[in-house]
Each structure stands twice: as structure tokens, then as C-alpha cells.
Scaffold this motif. Sequence first.
Motif, PDB file in Angstrom:
ATOM      1  N   SER A 140      -3.731 -13.775  14.095  1.00 47.73           N
ATOM      2  CA  SER A 140      -2.552 -14.609  14.335  1.00 47.73           C
ATOM      3  C   SER A 140      -2.867 -16.084  14.536  1.00 47.73           C
ATOM      4  N   ASP A 141      -4.145 -16.471  14.665  1.00 49.08           N
ATOM      5  CA  ASP A 141      -4.454 -17.899  14.766  1.00 49.08           C
ATOM      6  C   ASP A 141      -4.723 -18.452  13.371  1.00 49.08           C
ATOM      7  N   PRO A 142      -4.363 -19.726  13.123  1.00 46.23           N
ATOM      8  CA  PRO A 142      -4.440 -20.271  11.757  1.00 46.23           C
ATOM      9  C   PRO A 142      -5.827 -20.217  11.128  1.00 46.23           C
ATOM     10  N   ALA A 143      -6.877 -20.528  11.892  1.00 50.46           N
ATOM     11  CA  ALA A 143      -8.216 -20.571  11.304  1.00 50.46           C
ATOM     12  C   ALA A 143      -8.645 -19.202  10.807  1.00 50.46           C
ATOM     13  N   ASN A 144      -8.440 -18.174  11.616  1.00 49.98           N
ATOM     14  CA  ASN A 144      -8.877 -16.841  11.212  1.00 49.98           C
ATOM     15  C   ASN A 144      -7.898 -16.171  10.254  1.00 49.98           C
ATOM     16  N   ARG A 167      -6.267  -1.915  17.619  1.00 52.76           N
ATOM     17  CA  ARG A 167      -5.429  -0.827  18.139  1.00 52.76           C
ATOM     18  C   ARG A 167      -4.391  -0.382  17.110  1.00 52.76           C
ATOM     19  N   ALA A 168      -3.965  -1.314  16.268  1.00 58.93           N
ATOM     20  CA  ALA A 168      -2.921  -1.010  15.285  1.00 58.93           C
ATOM     21  C   ALA A 168      -3.464  -0.348  14.024  1.00 58.93           C
ATOM     22  N   ASN A 187       2.084  -6.443  -3.975  1.00 58.33           N
ATOM     23  CA  ASN A 187       3.179  -6.762  -3.050  1.00 58.33           C
ATOM     24  C   ASN A 187       2.851  -6.352  -1.606  1.00 58.33           C
ATOM     25  N   LEU A 188       1.662  -6.719  -1.207  1.00 59.98           N
ATOM     26  CA  LEU A 188       1.215  -6.390   0.153  1.00 59.98           C
ATOM     27  C   LEU A 188       2.074  -7.122   1.171  1.00 59.98           C
ATOM     28  N   LYS A 189       2.315  -6.475   2.298  1.00 58.88           N
ATOM     29  CA  LYS A 189       3.012  -7.097   3.418  1.00 58.88           C
ATOM     30  C   LYS A 189       1.974  -7.483   4.473  1.00 58.88           C
ATOM     31  N   PHE A 190       2.121  -8.670   5.024  1.00 61.09           N
ATOM     32  CA  PHE A 190       1.158  -9.164   6.000  1.00 61.09           C
ATOM     33  C   PHE A 190       1.776  -9.197   7.391  1.00 61.09           C
ATOM     34  N   VAL A 191       1.019  -8.746   8.355  1.00 65.05           N
ATOM     35  CA  VAL A 191       1.443  -8.807   9.746  1.00 65.05           C
ATOM     36  C   VAL A 191       0.353  -9.505  10.542  1.00 65.05           C
ATOM     37  N   LEU A 192       0.756 -10.439  11.418  1.00 65.97           N
ATOM     38  CA  LEU A 192      -0.203 -11.215  12.201  1.00 65.97           C
ATOM     39  C   LEU A 192      -0.350 -10.600  13.590  1.00 65.97           C
ATOM     40  N   LEU A 193      -1.587 -10.297  13.973  1.00 64.49           N
ATOM     41  CA  LEU A 193      -1.884  -9.705  15.277  1.00 64.49           C
ATOM     42  C   LEU A 193      -3.079 -10.417  15.900  1.00 64.49           C
ATOM     43  N   ASP A 194      -3.185 -10.365  17.231  1.00 66.28           N
ATOM     44  CA  ASP A 194      -4.344 -10.988  17.868  1.00 66.28           C
ATOM     45  C   ASP A 194      -5.541 -10.041  17.799  1.00 66.28           C
TER      46      ASP A 194
END
Length: 305
Positions: free
Chosen positions: A169-173, A222-223, A209-216
Motif C-alpha cells: 500500500s505504500d507508493p515505493a513498494n 495474512r490475506a 484483467n487482473l484486479k489489484f488490492v493494496l495491503l500493508d
Amino acid sequence: MTTTLNSPDLESAPENGFELRRRRRWPWIAGGAVVALAAAAAIVVPQLTDSRSPNEIPGATLVVATAEGNAAEQALVQFVADEVAPKYGITVDFRGLSDSNTINRAVSEGEIAATVYQHELWLGQVLQANPDFRETAATPVFRWGFGVWSEKHGSIDEIPEGGTVSLYSDPANEAQGLWVLERAGLITLRDGIDKASATQDDVVENPKNLKFVLLDFAAQSRALPDIDAAVGYTEYYLAAGIPLEQQIFAPPAPDEFAGQLTVGTDYLETDNIKALIAAFQDPAVQEFLATDERVKGILLPLDAD
């Protein structure tokens, strides 16, 4: 007849019919003693304290910090402390600190000498958010293990149409994750884009058509059972008990994502920091990264393929 005398040297003698007065001098003497003691203290105190950073004091212990609980980075710093630093005439110690701002503020202010937990892009985010920090990425030290993880699929090709993939979820990573997905052939980024600062808006081809989800960091591992894949750091997955076999793609990271020895800018020219940089550039460090089981798969040598 009553006579009043003002002699400072006579005691009162009422039995002779005189009322004699004497000025008492001891409060003034005591006050003078206090002033003298205070003056002495003012002279002594600066000699008993040293307000300089350890970076500026010959023979001082130079602390290198990372985030608490990072066993691989602690092992690296401890190796430098035990096996390399003595060759450069310095003493190095490790400290784990609680968060990024704590670490970077301590480096900037000279409380600790350096950190090795961040790449240049992460440091750039930190400095942008904290303009009073003064830090410099002094030298690359290692590459992190970083790749695509999946509990459901055994290869990149098995990720399905419309699958869900997590990025950090951070821009750099997030940018590093997109770079990995492009290397895996899952997406294409806009021509000419700086891959180190790419966002999802720069994805011009996404054939599945991949969906992207941002996580820490912690939430992503865990997900993993609930998504098709995630792009993240090896150390977080191994710490979560996820086997390395679930890493299905892991190209070597580009130079922009190499872990940097970061030091306080104001101390770059001190002898201690010059020696510390030289110690982390010693070839023995790269040999350690290539061979030591404590960092295997987590911290990679700079020339890792």
C-alpha cells in the motif's frame, strides 16, 4: 541617658545602659559562597558532558538500527560488528527500533549512526513527509528477496483471468510490485515511465484483467489464502510461517530497490561515518550475504541473479 552607637564591632550590652547594634555579615558571606559555587559549577559541568553525536567522537560505539524483530538485518549488522568493523578501527552495535520515523529521526539527529532497512525510494518518501530530516543513502548493501507469492497457484501461468493480486500500500513498494508483475509478463507499463515510481495508472496492458488490492506488509501475508497472488518481501512471508515454495516468481530487484546504508547527512565527512561506510562496502559483507543461512533468500548479494 540612652546612647545609640552604630559601631559594627560591638555586641549589645543592655546592662550598661547602652543599646548597641551590629550589622550581621554572614548572609552576605553565605551568598558569596553560593555565587562562587555556582561559578565553579558553570566551569565544571561542560567538562563533564559531551553534546556531540557519537558519530563525531573517536572510539564511540556506532549504532546501526533496523525495525524491531528483523532477524536477517540484525544478523547482517552483527556480522559487520564482529568480523568487519574492527578492521576499520570502529565499534559497531545493533539496535531494533519501533518504526520508520523513529529510526530516521535518530539517524538524522546523530543519535544513531545508520540504518540498513530501506531503499532509496522509501527514504525519498520519508524525507518528503519529514522535511526536517537530513539523511543520505550512502551505499547499497544488499537486495531483498521480493517476488510473487501464491497459495492457490504453482506458477505465474496459473493465475486466472480476473484474478486478484495484492500490492503493497505504500507508493515505493507498489511500484516495485508492478515492476515484478511486468517482469512476469502479467502486465505492461507505459513506455518511458520511471519504473521506480510507477502506479496502477501506468499499466497500459493487463491481458488477464487482473484486479489489484493494496495491503500493508503484515495484512498481505495474512490475506494470501483469499487472493490469487501477492507481490511482497520474502522476510514477511517466512516470518508468517509461509514456506518459500509458495514464492512462484522472484526476479532480482533493480538497483533502485537495493537496501541502502543510510546515514545522517551532517555526519558524512566524519571519520567514524567514513569508516562505517567502508566497512559495509567490504567484500566480506557480500560473501556473508551469499553464504549465511540466517539471511538466505531474504537478503541477497548485490550481484544476485
